[in-house]
Write a protein that holds these residues in place. Structure first.
Motif: not given
Ligand SMILES: Cc1cc2nc3c(=O)[nH]c(=O)nc-3n(C[C@H](O)[C@H](O)[C@H](O)COP(=O)(O)OP(=O)(O)OC[C@H]3O[C@@H](n4cnc5c(N)ncnc54)[C@H](O)[C@@H]3O)c2cc1C
Length: 381
Positions: A177-190
């Motif tokens: 995910t993009e967080v403050e202009g940087k690519d960082r990993i996030s977790l999602f409940l699918l």
């Protein structure tokens, strides 16, 4: 055989629970396991039956339908799964890999929505990190979730080797995910009923045939805002924390698998006669099995010691890697040495030792490879 009375960590409640789990598996899983291996997955009914007996997610707090038990109850379940040879039951992936992310990082609403179902076995959970081009290198993942104007997310990408992938109703997906202009990993409940979610092949593996292991595809899935688990961009840190638990559970399971290998081999070595003598009477057999018994005894004390530290909150990533590295390599050695004592029968998949050997092989790969463990340990020195 696993005996709680000689293990200081475990009390009477654990012994009672162990007896319940053992009898459940002997009754509800062992008689069906050959068929599940042929079918490539277990039944939904056994998940629900296990939920009713308290085998799933024993540590989930009572407020969400769980027993609020200490993590040693989880250890009891994985040890008994190993003892029974019921590798097809992906309970530990569900209870120890996937659900803790929800318990530790979920909102109240997310927990109330999902936890009662994962405890009862009506909802089966999986974790999807690995992709065809990136496994060890999690930061190299390409699956992406892009924030939408309504606060929701658009999920696009694919995963591979996902345990419980064919059966899962809830998938915890790691995505960039993009967080403050940087690519960082996030977790999602699918939610597996989401439009755009597709399951690919149930992959044909070397062993562990009754457990489904799958490709998963995310074709522009629209996720609601509350699908995000915890903070955006914190996924990598969450995974690192979750992997400590996962690796300790793998370590405990490997000791129990080695113990099963010894029990199977002793049984065979007492029955098999060669050149007029019992196989167990040969010094070579006794020396091989003596080394196996040594590894199990040392390994159990070592893992129980680390489990105690883990319970007290003092086990770090490096020590979890040491436990995973040592126990997974040990069970590989043990399974191979034991198989050799079966001669040709050891190579026949109708013999449990052959299946155990194939099961042991994956332990050095899944949950982080031996090389990744060495890298983690080496960097800490
Ligand atoms: C049966 C099974 C079930 C699984 N279940 C799940 C699951 O439920 N969810 C999930 O997300 N994933 C799952 N996995 C994936 C598993 O975690 C990965 O396969 C594993 O992390 C290795 O990644 P890879 O396969 O991409 O191998 P690669 O990362 O491509 O590794 C190839 C080789 O390179 C070596 N290597 C990697 N990094 C280094 C380094 N720094 N230094 C030296 N050598 C290195 C590796 O050790 C290996 O020998 C499962 C895998 C299997 C086989």
């Amino acid at each position: 055989m696993i005996d709680d009375t000689s293990r200081h960590l475990f009390g009477e409640d654990h012994a009672i629970f162990r007896a319940q789990v053992r009898s459940f598996l002997d009754r509800e899983a062992v008689p069906h396991h050959d068929r599940w291996e042929r079918e490539g997955m277990v039944s939904r009914a056994v998940w629900q039956a296990a939920g009713a007996q308290g085998l799933l997610c024993p540590t989930v707090p009572e407020a969400y339908g769980g027993a609020g038990a200490d993590p040693l109850f989880s250890v009891v379940v994985v040890e008994e799964l190993a003892r029974a040879g019921t590798s097809g039951l992906g309970f530990w992936v569900h209870s120890e890999m996937a659900v803790p992310y929800l318990v530790n990082f979920g909102t109240e609403a997310q927990k109330h929505r999902w936890l009662p179902g994962v405890v009862s076995g009506d909802t089966i959970a999986a974790v999807a990190m690995t992709e065809p081009d990136s496994g060890s290198d999690l930061r190299g993942m390409r699956t992406r979730a892009t924030r939408q104007a309504d606060g929701g997310w658009l999920l696009k990408g694919q995963k591979v080797f996902i345990s419980n992938g064919q059966m899962a109703d809830l998938v915890i997906v790691a995505a960039k995910t993009e967080v403050e202009g940087k690519d960082r990993i996030s977790l999602f409940l699918l939610d597996a009923r989401s439009e755009g979610f597709r399951r690919g092949r149930n992959l044909d593996k070397l062993g562990v045939h009754a457990q489904d292991t799958s490709e998963l595809f995310f074709d522009d899935i629209r996720l609601p805002p509350d699908a995000l688990l915890g903070e955006a961009g914190e996924g990598f840190a969450y995974l690192r924390r979750g992997l400590v638990r996962e690796r300790m559970i793998i370590a405990a399971s490997c000791i129990a698998k080695a113990e099963r290998a010894l029990a199977l081999t002793l049984d065979h070595a007492r029955q098999r006669r060669i050149f007029g003598r019992m196989l167990l009477d040969y010094q070579n057999t006794r020396f091989v099995l003596a080394d196996v018994a040594r590894d199990i005894t040392v390994g159990r004390e070592f893992v129980d010691g680390f489990l105690a530290r883990w319970l007290a909150g003092g086990l770090d990533e490096t020590n979890a890697a040491i436990a995973k590295l040592w126990t997974t390599e040990m069970v590989g050695r043990v399974a191979d040495a034991c198989l050799q004592l079966f001669g040709g029968w050891g190579y026949m998949t109708e013999y449990p030792i052959a299946r155990l050997w194939a099961e042991a092989r994956v332990e050095r790969i899944a949950g982080g490879t031996s090389e990744v463990m060495r890298d983690l340990i080496g960097r800490s020195l």
